[in-house]
Design a protein around this motif. Structure first.
Motif, PDB file in Angstrom:
ATOM      1  N   THR A  12       0.836  -1.199   0.000  1.00 12.50           N
ATOM      2  CA  THR A  12       0.000   0.000   0.000  1.00 12.50           C
ATOM      3  C   THR A  12       0.869   1.247   0.000  1.00 12.50           C
ATOM      4  O   THR A  12       2.029   1.217   0.453  1.00 12.50           O
ATOM      5  N   VAL A  13       0.311   2.336  -0.538  1.00 12.57           N
ATOM      6  CA  VAL A  13       0.936   3.659  -0.528  1.00 12.57           C
ATOM      7  C   VAL A  13      -0.087   4.616   0.075  1.00 12.57           C
ATOM      8  O   VAL A  13      -1.250   4.652  -0.357  1.00 12.57           O
ATOM      9  N   TYR A  14       0.328   5.400   1.070  1.00 14.91           N
ATOM     10  CA  TYR A  14      -0.630   6.301   1.723  1.00 14.91           C
ATOM     11  C   TYR A  14       0.080   7.601   2.093  1.00 14.91           C
ATOM     12  O   TYR A  14       1.319   7.676   2.167  1.00 14.91           O
ATOM     13  N   ASN A  15      -0.729   8.602   2.341  1.00 11.59           N
ATOM     14  CA  ASN A  15      -0.262   9.917   2.782  1.00 11.59           C
ATOM     15  C   ASN A  15      -1.157  10.371   3.930  1.00 11.59           C
ATOM     16  O   ASN A  15      -2.344  10.681   3.719  1.00 11.59           O
ATOM     17  N   PRO A  16      -0.646  10.424   5.168  1.00 10.93           N
ATOM     18  CA  PRO A  16      -1.521  10.746   6.313  1.00 10.93           C
ATOM     19  C   PRO A  16      -1.969  12.190   6.350  1.00 10.93           C
ATOM     20  O   PRO A  16      -2.847  12.528   7.173  1.00 10.93           O
ATOM     21  N   GLY A  57      -3.976   1.405   9.448  1.00  9.89           N
ATOM     22  CA  GLY A  57      -4.008   2.060  10.757  1.00  9.89           C
ATOM     23  C   GLY A  57      -2.922   1.527  11.679  1.00  9.89           C
ATOM     24  O   GLY A  57      -2.339   2.293  12.476  1.00  9.89           O
ATOM     25  N   LEU A  58      -2.647   0.213  11.624  1.00  4.59           N
ATOM     26  CA  LEU A  58      -1.587  -0.351  12.455  1.00  4.59           C
ATOM     27  C   LEU A  58      -0.230   0.247  12.087  1.00  4.59           C
ATOM     28  O   LEU A  58       0.581   0.577  12.962  1.00  4.59           O
ATOM     29  N   VAL A  59       0.030   0.405  10.811  1.00  2.00           N
ATOM     30  CA  VAL A  59       1.314   0.977  10.377  1.00  2.00           C
ATOM     31  C   VAL A  59       1.427   2.428  10.831  1.00  2.00           C
ATOM     32  O   VAL A  59       2.490   2.872  11.298  1.00  2.00           O
ATOM     33  N   LYS A  60       0.368   3.196  10.700  1.00  4.68           N
ATOM     34  CA  LYS A  60       0.390   4.589  11.152  1.00  4.68           C
ATOM     35  C   LYS A  60       0.685   4.676  12.652  1.00  4.68           C
ATOM     36  O   LYS A  60       1.467   5.539  13.088  1.00  4.68           O
ATOM     37  N   ALA A  61       0.101   3.788  13.422  1.00  8.60           N
ATOM     38  CA  ALA A  61       0.315   3.812  14.865  1.00  8.60           C
ATOM     39  C   ALA A  61       1.773   3.502  15.210  1.00  8.60           C
ATOM     40  O   ALA A  61       2.367   4.143  16.089  1.00  8.60           O
ATOM     41  N   LEU A  62       2.377   2.523  14.508  1.00  8.62           N
ATOM     42  CA  LEU A  62       3.778   2.190  14.770  1.00  8.62           C
ATOM     43  C   LEU A  62       4.702   3.352  14.420  1.00  8.62           C
ATOM     44  O   LEU A  62       5.632   3.688  15.168  1.00  8.62           O
ATOM     45  N   VAL A  63       4.444   4.001  13.298  1.00  7.53           N
ATOM     46  CA  VAL A  63       5.293   5.119  12.869  1.00  7.53           C
ATOM     47  C   VAL A  63       5.143   6.295  13.823  1.00  7.53           C
ATOM     48  O   VAL A  63       6.134   6.931  14.221  1.00  7.53           O
ATOM     49  N   ASN A  64       3.908   6.596  14.210  1.00 11.77           N
ATOM     50  CA  ASN A  64       3.701   7.737  15.109  1.00 11.77           C
ATOM     51  C   ASN A  64       4.290   7.474  16.503  1.00 11.77           C
ATOM     52  O   ASN A  64       4.831   8.385  17.131  1.00 11.77           O
ATOM     53  N   PHE A  65       4.181   6.247  16.957  1.00 11.28           N
ATOM     54  CA  PHE A  65       4.705   5.932  18.294  1.00 11.28           C
ATOM     55  C   PHE A  65       6.231   6.061  18.329  1.00 11.28           C
ATOM     56  O   PHE A  65       6.800   6.640  19.256  1.00 11.28           O
ATOM     57  N   THR A  66       6.919   5.504  17.324  1.00 10.70           N
ATOM     58  CA  THR A  66       8.383   5.616  17.307  1.00 10.70           C
ATOM     59  C   THR A  66       8.824   7.046  17.014  1.00 10.70           C
ATOM     60  O   THR A  66       9.904   7.470  17.451  1.00 10.70           O
ATOM     61  N   GLY A  67       8.012   7.819  16.286  1.00 13.81           N
ATOM     62  CA  GLY A  67       8.365   9.205  16.018  1.00 13.81           C
ATOM     63  C   GLY A  67       8.328  10.079  17.246  1.00 13.81           C
ATOM     64  O   GLY A  67       8.969  11.143  17.279  1.00 13.81           O
ATOM     65  N   MET A  68       7.604   9.670  18.293  1.00 20.09           N
ATOM     66  CA  MET A  68       7.572  10.434  19.521  1.00 20.09           C
ATOM     67  C   MET A  68       8.933  10.416  20.219  1.00 20.09           C
ATOM     68  O   MET A  68       9.305  11.370  20.888  1.00 20.09           O
ATOM     69  N   SER A  72      13.590  11.727  13.700  1.00 17.64           N
ATOM     70  CA  SER A  72      14.425  11.471  12.534  1.00 17.64           C
ATOM     71  C   SER A  72      14.641   9.982  12.270  1.00 17.64           C
ATOM     72  O   SER A  72      15.180   9.607  11.218  1.00 17.64           O
ATOM     73  N   ASP A  73      14.247   9.122  13.173  1.00 14.47           N
ATOM     74  CA  ASP A  73      14.464   7.676  13.027  1.00 14.47           C
ATOM     75  C   ASP A  73      13.192   6.951  13.426  1.00 14.47           C
ATOM     76  O   ASP A  73      13.059   6.432  14.536  1.00 14.47           O
ATOM     77  N   MET A  74      12.223   6.956  12.506  1.00 19.90           N
ATOM     78  CA  MET A  74      10.948   6.302  12.769  1.00 19.90           C
ATOM     79  C   MET A  74      11.043   4.811  12.468  1.00 19.90           C
ATOM     80  O   MET A  74      12.051   4.309  11.986  1.00 19.90           O
ATOM     81  N   CYS A  75       9.969   4.124  12.767  1.00 15.40           N
ATOM     82  CA  CYS A  75       9.917   2.675  12.577  1.00 15.40           C
ATOM     83  C   CYS A  75      10.058   2.334  11.088  1.00 15.40           C
ATOM     84  O   CYS A  75       9.394   2.936  10.225  1.00 15.40           O
ATOM     85  N   GLU A  76      10.943   1.382  10.780  1.00 13.22           N
ATOM     86  CA  GLU A  76      11.179   0.976   9.400  1.00 13.22           C
ATOM     87  C   GLU A  76      10.778  -0.466   9.131  1.00 13.22           C
ATOM     88  O   GLU A  76      10.488  -0.806   7.982  1.00 13.22           O
ATOM     89  N   ASN A  77      10.767  -1.314  10.148  1.00 16.72           N
ATOM     90  CA  ASN A  77      10.371  -2.711   9.930  1.00 16.72           C
ATOM     91  C   ASN A  77       9.894  -3.316  11.234  1.00 16.72           C
ATOM     92  O   ASN A  77      10.270  -2.864  12.330  1.00 16.72           O
ATOM     93  N   THR A  78       9.060  -4.331  11.099  1.00 18.50           N
ATOM     94  CA  THR A  78       8.522  -5.056  12.251  1.00 18.50           C
ATOM     95  C   THR A  78       8.566  -6.545  11.930  1.00 18.50           C
ATOM     96  O   THR A  78       8.166  -6.957  10.817  1.00 18.50           O
ATOM     97  N   HIS A  79       9.060  -7.357  12.864  1.00 15.56           N
ATOM     98  CA  HIS A  79       9.193  -8.792  12.666  1.00 15.56           C
ATOM     99  C   HIS A  79       8.134  -9.521  13.484  1.00 15.56           C
ATOM    100  O   HIS A  79       7.798  -9.125  14.602  1.00 15.56           O
ATOM    101  N   SER A  80       7.629 -10.582  12.925  1.00 12.70           N
ATOM    102  CA  SER A  80       6.778 -11.521  13.649  1.00 12.70           C
ATOM    103  C   SER A  80       7.231 -12.932  13.275  1.00 12.70           C
ATOM    104  O   SER A  80       8.196 -13.119  12.525  1.00 12.70           O
TER     105      SER A  80
END
Length: 654
Positions: A12-16, A57-68, A72-80
């Motif tokens: 997906t491609v999005y712009n918040p 929405g899950l991706v937005k939450a991860l990026v916003n949380f790490t951006g807090m 300059s170094d937001m979330c780039e990957n998540t492993h499961s």
């Protein structure tokens, strides 16, 4: 058990920052969330709106949380356990999000518990469990692949920001749909693990010798334009191309648009079979003097179409319209039917038909020399004649055999002479049409002096002038490139490229700048000739270098150097899928100031080295780049590996 390769679940491609425009139907609270999604594709045939919004929405939450914690170094990957989620932001406020399922293998079913009828029922309802391979994909490879896809889109369509500002959101969504739907499902994760493919376009091994030639040509004819050379799969960049900072996908895009080379054709000799109907039988030549030596030489090279048994000592020379006699006053008359006069001792023998003569093989066995009475021949040839020269008749097919009107120079074994008729009717040996006579031991025949008879044994081939090299044709390709400090502001350019053989010349110009392509194409002929000479000389020097047997037998180390979006490897076929190289490159790009990474695997015991900041070249300039090496000799120590790495960098800088 069978192994299932990794696969893409959704992209997906999005712009918040985008908001819904226009009236909202009912109390749709998710209208703005849906308007922020510019593109979405999934492996499932149909995905509900609610599921798409939850994934984004899950991706937005991860990026916003790490951006807090670190803007300059937001979330780039998540492993499961079974998935990898990668986030990439190529432009401000625009995000790519890809979810990849790891490679997996089904587990063998556990032994069933219980007896009787319940055993079969339990095994039928049991779900298949999988074992997932965490090393089947790498985060750096996934992010690099997404960035390359974005650069390809930007090169052919423009940046997201420029399209949104000039054409609007709907046009951007349409273009994203057309491009990334095809791109996403052509993503091969197994091939994408090749380490060299993520570093850039490979440089030609002789680029240090070819680039100065290109620079001189560009300064003389294209001073204000950026040029380059392509010898697939290599590139020879000019100095301006390196300084321009254009992305390496530009070269990859032009390489994909080069037309394939023409299929090889069977090379035929320059000679072509003689066609009896091409030339009229008009321009003939009459021999004046013959000697025994030249006549005997002529017999050996006589045309294979002659097959007549006659005694040359008693032969009376006569053709249709041409008679040789002892008295010059008698005027010959044309015979009513084509024939050849013979003596009383030898009766007239019929000649084979023209079709039978043409079916004879051109390669004839060597015949012995015939003894010729030169005095009788001289007497017969010196007689006067009148009339028009003609062909040798055929009893079964009396049609005339045309001869060439303007024959080339005579072969050395054929005696020819020029003659004209004087005022008194006698023959004078001057400029007249020429005829060539050929003699054989078993007969005589007049035949055309043709140099293109397809017979390598009995013909003299004419040397034709070399065919001029045609000018290459230019192909135009439209691309969008960033010319200023802002990479999101792209300008339309045209790339003109022409191919001759395996070499392609390209020039980049802004759309609207005029170029005299015909003048450039004319000059490219000489440029391609110089390049071919340098390449041939370089290949010859490489072939002449002898490799010691001990070096051939021992495991070879390999390395690749990356600088400015271009790569230079120890061998053109450099290929590696080592996880250690990916990890080393990721550490070089981390926030920690790491210059070198040395790692050693256990099985097999190979060294893997990553290094940045190559050093200073011969010009005294600092070269910014990276080198990656694999050493396959397990007895090598850390000092040996470091010395080998230093030698590879030094050879590159020299």
């Amino acid at each position: 058990m069978s192994r299932v390769p990794p696969s893409l679940l959704y992209l997906t491609v999005y712009n918040p920052t985008l908001r819904h425009t226009g009236p909202i139907v009912g109390d749709d609270e998710d209208a703005d969330e849906q308007a922020q999604i510019l593109f979405y594709t999934a492996r499932e045939r149909a995905v509900s709106r609610d599921k798409i919004l939850r994934q984004v929405g899950l991706v937005k939450a991860l990026v916003n949380f790490t951006g807090m914690f670190s803007p300059s170094d937001m979330c780039e990957n998540t492993h499961s356990q079974s998935r990898r989620m990668v986030m990439v932001s190529p432009e401000p406020n625009f995000w790519f999000h890809a979810c990849v399922e790891l490679a997996k293998s089904p587990r063998p079913p556990p032994p069933a518990k219980g007896k009787g009828k319940g055993k079969g029922k339990a095994s039928a309802t049991q779900e298949v469990a999988y074992d997932y391979y965490d090393s089947s994909v790498h985060d750096l490879a996934l992010r690099t692949r997404i960035v390359h896809g974005y650069e390809q889109f930007k090169l052919t369509h423009g940046s997201f920001t420029s399209i949104l500002a000039s054409l609007g959101q709907q046009a951007l969504e349409v273009q994203l749909e057309r491009f990334f739907t095809v791109w996403a499902w052509s993503w091969d994760f197994e091939e994408d693990m090749d380490f060299a493919g993520h570093l850039g376009v490979p440089l030609h091994p002789l680029h240090r010798s070819l680039s100065p030639i290109l620079d001189v040509f560009s300064q003389e004819r294209l001073e204000t334009f950026v040029t380059f050379l392509l010898i697939p799969p290599f590139v020879v960049p000019s100095t301006k191309l390196i300084e321009s900072g254009y992305p390496s996908v530009l070269i990859s895009h032009i390489l994909s648009r080069i037309p394939p080379p023409p299929p090889p054709t069977n090379k035929s000799t320059d000679s072509k079979p003689y066609n009896a109907e091409e030339k009229p039988a008009a321009d003939l030549a009459v021999p004046r003097t013959l000697n025994t030596k030249s006549l005997n030489d002529t017999i050996r090279t006589a045309s294979p179409f002659m097959n007549m048994n006659m005694d040359m000592r008693s032969l009376k020379w006569m053709w249709n319209g041409l008679t040789f006699s002892k008295t010059s006053s008698a005027k010959p008359t044309a015979p009513s039917s084509p024939s050849i006069a013979a003596t009383e001792e030898h009766a007239q023998e019929p000649l084979p038909s023209q079709e039978a003569k043409m079916q004879e093989t051109l390669v004839v066995p060597q015949r012995p020399e015939a003894e010729v009475d030169a005095e009788s021949l001289q007497e017969a040839i010196s007689s006067d004649f009148e009339g028009t020269m003609s062909h040798v008749p055929s009893p079964t097919k009396p049609e005339a055999i045309p001869l060439p009107a303007s024959p080339p120079s005579s072969p050395p074994d054929i005696c020819d002479v020029e003659a004209t008729r004087g005022d008194d009717g006698t023959a004078e040996l001057e400029n007249t049409p020429r005829i060539a006579f050929a003699f054989r031991a078993d007969g005589i025949q007049a035949f055309p002096e043709v140099s293109n008879i397809a017979n390598p044994h009995n013909s003299v081939l004419e040397e034709r002038p070399a065919t001029p090299v045609p000018q290459p044709d230019f192909i135009s390709t439209i691309v969008y490139l960033a010319t200023g400090a802002n990479p999101e502001q792209t300008v339309r350019h045209r790339v003109y490229h022409a191919t001759q053989g395996i070499v392609t010349f390209g020039v980049i110009a802004e759309d609207g700048n005029s170029l005299d392509l015909s003048l450039i194409a004319n000059a490219l002929v000489g440029l391609f000739s110089k390049l071919e000479d340098v390449v041939e000389e370089g290949e010859k020097r490489t072939d002449d270098v002898a490799t010691p047997v001990t070096k051939i037998l021992e495991p070879q180390s390999k390395h690749i150097i990356c600088t400015g979006g271009y790569t230079f490897s120890s061998s053109p076929s450099f290929s590696s899928k080592s996880e250690h190289l990916f990890n080393g490159r990721e550490r070089l790009h981390s926030e920690f100031d790491i210059q070198e990474v040395f790692s050693r695997s256990q099985n097999p015991q190979h060294w893997h080295i990553s290094k940045r900041s190559l050093g200073v070249n011969q010009d005294g300039n600092m070269v910014d780049g990276q080198v990656f090496m694999e050493v396959a000799r397990k007895e090598s120590t850390l000092a040996d590996v470091d010395n080998e790495l230093t030698g590879a960098v030094r050879r590159f800088l020299e």
